[in-house]
Design a protein around this motif. Structure first.
Motif, PDB file in Angstrom:
ATOM      1  N   UNK A 128      68.029  20.462  96.377  1.00  0.00           N
ATOM      2  CA  UNK A 128      68.327  19.923  95.050  1.00  0.00           C
ATOM      3  C   UNK A 128      67.151  19.250  94.384  1.00  0.00           C
ATOM      4  N   UNK A 129      66.004  19.179  95.057  1.00  0.00           N
ATOM      5  CA  UNK A 129      64.799  18.569  94.486  1.00  0.00           C
ATOM      6  C   UNK A 129      63.768  19.671  94.267  1.00  0.00           C
ATOM      7  N   UNK A 130      63.321  19.828  93.034  1.00  0.00           N
ATOM      8  CA  UNK A 130      62.374  20.884  92.699  1.00  0.00           C
ATOM      9  C   UNK A 130      61.255  20.310  91.842  1.00  0.00           C
ATOM     10  N   UNK A 131      60.266  21.164  91.568  1.00  0.00           N
ATOM     11  CA  UNK A 131      59.150  20.762  90.724  1.00  0.00           C
ATOM     12  C   UNK A 131      58.898  21.824  89.666  1.00  0.00           C
ATOM     13  N   UNK A 132      58.297  21.387  88.577  1.00  0.00           N
ATOM     14  CA  UNK A 132      57.959  22.286  87.480  1.00  0.00           C
ATOM     15  C   UNK A 132      56.563  21.914  86.973  1.00  0.00           C
ATOM     16  N   UNK A 133      55.811  22.892  86.539  1.00  0.00           N
ATOM     17  CA  UNK A 133      54.454  22.638  86.049  1.00  0.00           C
ATOM     18  C   UNK A 133      54.479  22.301  84.565  1.00  0.00           C
ATOM     19  N   UNK A 134      53.877  21.171  84.213  1.00  0.00           N
ATOM     20  CA  UNK A 134      53.767  20.753  82.822  1.00  0.00           C
ATOM     21  C   UNK A 134      52.295  20.531  82.472  1.00  0.00           C
ATOM     22  N   UNK A 135      52.048  20.346  81.194  1.00  0.00           N
ATOM     23  CA  UNK A 135      50.686  20.117  80.715  1.00  0.00           C
ATOM     24  C   UNK A 135      50.413  18.618  80.633  1.00  0.00           C
ATOM     25  N   UNK A 136      49.291  18.196  81.207  1.00  0.00           N
ATOM     26  CA  UNK A 136      48.899  16.791  81.192  1.00  0.00           C
ATOM     27  C   UNK A 136      47.579  16.643  80.450  1.00  0.00           C
ATOM     28  N   UNK A 137      47.535  15.728  79.481  1.00  0.00           N
ATOM     29  CA  UNK A 137      46.330  15.512  78.686  1.00  0.00           C
ATOM     30  C   UNK A 137      45.341  14.651  79.449  1.00  0.00           C
ATOM     31  N   UNK A 138      44.070  15.047  79.373  1.00  0.00           N
ATOM     32  CA  UNK A 138      43.026  14.327  80.085  1.00  0.00           C
ATOM     33  C   UNK A 138      41.821  14.147  79.170  1.00  0.00           C
ATOM     34  N   UNK A 139      41.265  12.948  79.191  1.00  0.00           N
ATOM     35  CA  UNK A 139      40.104  12.622  78.356  1.00  0.00           C
ATOM     36  C   UNK A 139      38.915  12.369  79.283  1.00  0.00           C
ATOM     37  N   UNK A 140      38.051  13.389  79.452  1.00  0.00           N
ATOM     38  CA  UNK A 140      36.960  13.283  80.438  1.00  0.00           C
ATOM     39  C   UNK A 140      35.952  12.187  80.134  1.00  0.00           C
ATOM     40  N   UNK A 141      35.814  11.787  78.870  1.00  0.00           N
ATOM     41  CA  UNK A 141      34.856  10.733  78.522  1.00  0.00           C
ATOM     42  C   UNK A 141      35.484   9.347  78.565  1.00  0.00           C
ATOM     43  N   UNK A 142      36.737   9.281  78.985  1.00  0.00           N
ATOM     44  CA  UNK A 142      37.477   8.028  79.121  1.00  0.00           C
ATOM     45  C   UNK A 142      37.510   7.242  77.805  1.00  0.00           C
ATOM     46  N   UNK A 143      36.810   6.126  77.689  1.00  0.00           N
ATOM     47  CA  UNK A 143      36.927   5.260  76.513  1.00  0.00           C
ATOM     48  C   UNK A 143      36.193   5.805  75.287  1.00  0.00           C
ATOM     49  N   UNK A 144      35.340   6.764  75.469  1.00  0.00           N
ATOM     50  CA  UNK A 144      34.523   7.245  74.350  1.00  0.00           C
ATOM     51  C   UNK A 144      35.390   7.906  73.276  1.00  0.00           C
ATOM     52  N   UNK A 145      35.223   7.449  72.037  1.00  0.00           N
ATOM     53  CA  UNK A 145      35.961   7.971  70.867  1.00  0.00           C
ATOM     54  C   UNK A 145      37.468   7.833  71.046  1.00  0.00           C
ATOM     55  N   UNK A 146      37.909   6.833  71.795  1.00  0.00           N
ATOM     56  CA  UNK A 146      39.338   6.683  72.087  1.00  0.00           C
ATOM     57  C   UNK A 146      40.169   6.475  70.827  1.00  0.00           C
ATOM     58  N   UNK A 147      39.695   5.605  69.923  1.00  0.00           N
ATOM     59  CA  UNK A 147      40.466   5.327  68.700  1.00  0.00           C
ATOM     60  C   UNK A 147      40.526   6.553  67.794  1.00  0.00           C
ATOM     61  N   UNK A 148      39.486   7.332  67.792  1.00  0.00           N
ATOM     62  CA  UNK A 148      39.452   8.529  66.949  1.00  0.00           C
ATOM     63  C   UNK A 148      40.367   9.616  67.508  1.00  0.00           C
ATOM     64  N   UNK A 149      40.281   9.863  68.806  1.00  0.00           N
ATOM     65  CA  UNK A 149      41.082  10.920  69.422  1.00  0.00           C
ATOM     66  C   UNK A 149      42.558  10.544  69.493  1.00  0.00           C
ATOM     67  N   UNK A 150      42.854   9.278  69.796  1.00  0.00           N
ATOM     68  CA  UNK A 150      44.240   8.875  69.998  1.00  0.00           C
ATOM     69  C   UNK A 150      44.703   9.294  71.382  1.00  0.00           C
TER      70      UNK A 150
END
Length: 306
Positions: A128-150
């Protein structure tokens, strides 16, 4: 012989009648029931478009990540299942038990888990326990341009910044696809999802200029003891924005941990009184209209003119 013949004939008549009922009389009903059990519509994984700087450097990308869900009606021992899942997923056992006892046919346990957590759950082989693949957003530059990218939320939809502004283009088209499964709900085949990828977005931002602007802005705010600061670098000939920085900043990979004060994009959201900074606009206009020359000098009258 007669008794044996009659017994076999009676048994054959019963079997034939049952077969007629299953294969002819109840065929449509049972075929639909089999279809409901073996066929399932699941959401397709639509990869969100990548955001690049002006030189093609990646600022925001999407990665595949597993999400754990339950089919509560098939869980044999909810308390024991919740206990082992709690250790594997680092979640309170009580919270998991609530999800397993909802009475619903589907319940999320934990979404976008780490590869280690997904592997740990797979090794448990819980019914009764399964998994599904979803899309996860990743920001490789971390804090760089954070306010602009959102950033995007758990459902892969934009919540702030350019991720929100261009969400309709970046998100792509989500659709339900058909999956056939066996009696243990293992997939047999999966319908092709087709073209579901979102569009890529290219910015006028230059990653190098953005890095320098953020570094110098942080140093200036720290040195002056200010609460915050903003900096915008623009190409004066085209009007393109080469960098847009704010301080304090945050890491969009963990946006939920950042206070609202740090997430605020002051460069575009706050009012700014021109004051002396507007003098350069007046001076540029006077030069453009040929009312003054670059070598002309003016008296400041001690800082006040009536």
């Amino acid at each position: 012989m007669i008794v044996l013949f009659c017994s076999l004939a009676g048994a054959l008549a019963v079997i034939s009648g049952q077969l007629f009922s299953l294969q002819v009389y109840r065929y449509a009903e049972l075929a639909e029931a089999a279809k409901q059990q073996s066929l399932r519509r699941v959401p397709s994984v639509s990869r969100r478009g990548t955001i690049y700087d002006r030189n093609g450097r990646e600022l925001a990308i999407s990665l595949g990540a597993s999400s754990i869900f339950a089919q509560p009606s098939q869980v044999e021992n909810p308390r024991q299942t919740a206990a082992v899942l709690s250790a594997a997923l680092n979640l309170p056992a009580g919270k998991i038990l609530e999800q397993l006892q909802t009475g619903k046919s589907f319940a999320w346990i934990k979404r976008l888990v780490s590869p280690e957590e997904a592997e740990a759950v797979a090794r448990l082989k819980l019914k009764g326990i399964e998994s599904n693949t979803e899309s996860k957003r990743f920001y490789p530059k971390q804090q760089q341009a954070a306010h602009l990218l959102g950033f995007v939320g758990m459902d892969d939809r934009g919540l702030e910044g350019l991720e929100l502004q261009y969400d309709a283009y970046l998100a792509g088209k989500s659709k339900l696809i058909l999956r056939q499964q066996d009696a243990k709900r293992r997939p047999i085949f999966r319908e092709d999802a087709g073209e579901a990828q979102g569009s890529d977005l290219y910015l006028t931002i230059d990653e190098v200029v953005q890095y320098i602007a953020e570094r110098e802005l942080e140093a200036a705010v720290t040195q002056s003891g200010a609460l915050s600061g903003s900096a915008i670098v623009m190409d004066p000939f085209s009007g393109e924005i080469l960098a847009l920085a704010n301080y304090p900043t945050f890491d969009p990979n963990a946006y939920a941990e950042a206070p609202a004060f740090a997430r605020r994009n002051r460069a575009v959201a706050d009012y700014y009184e021109p004051g002396s900074a507007f003098k350069v606009i007046v001076g540029a206009g006077a030069l453009e209209e040929r009312l003054v020359r670059p070598e002309d000098r003016f008296s400041g009258e001690g800082g006040a003119i009536e």
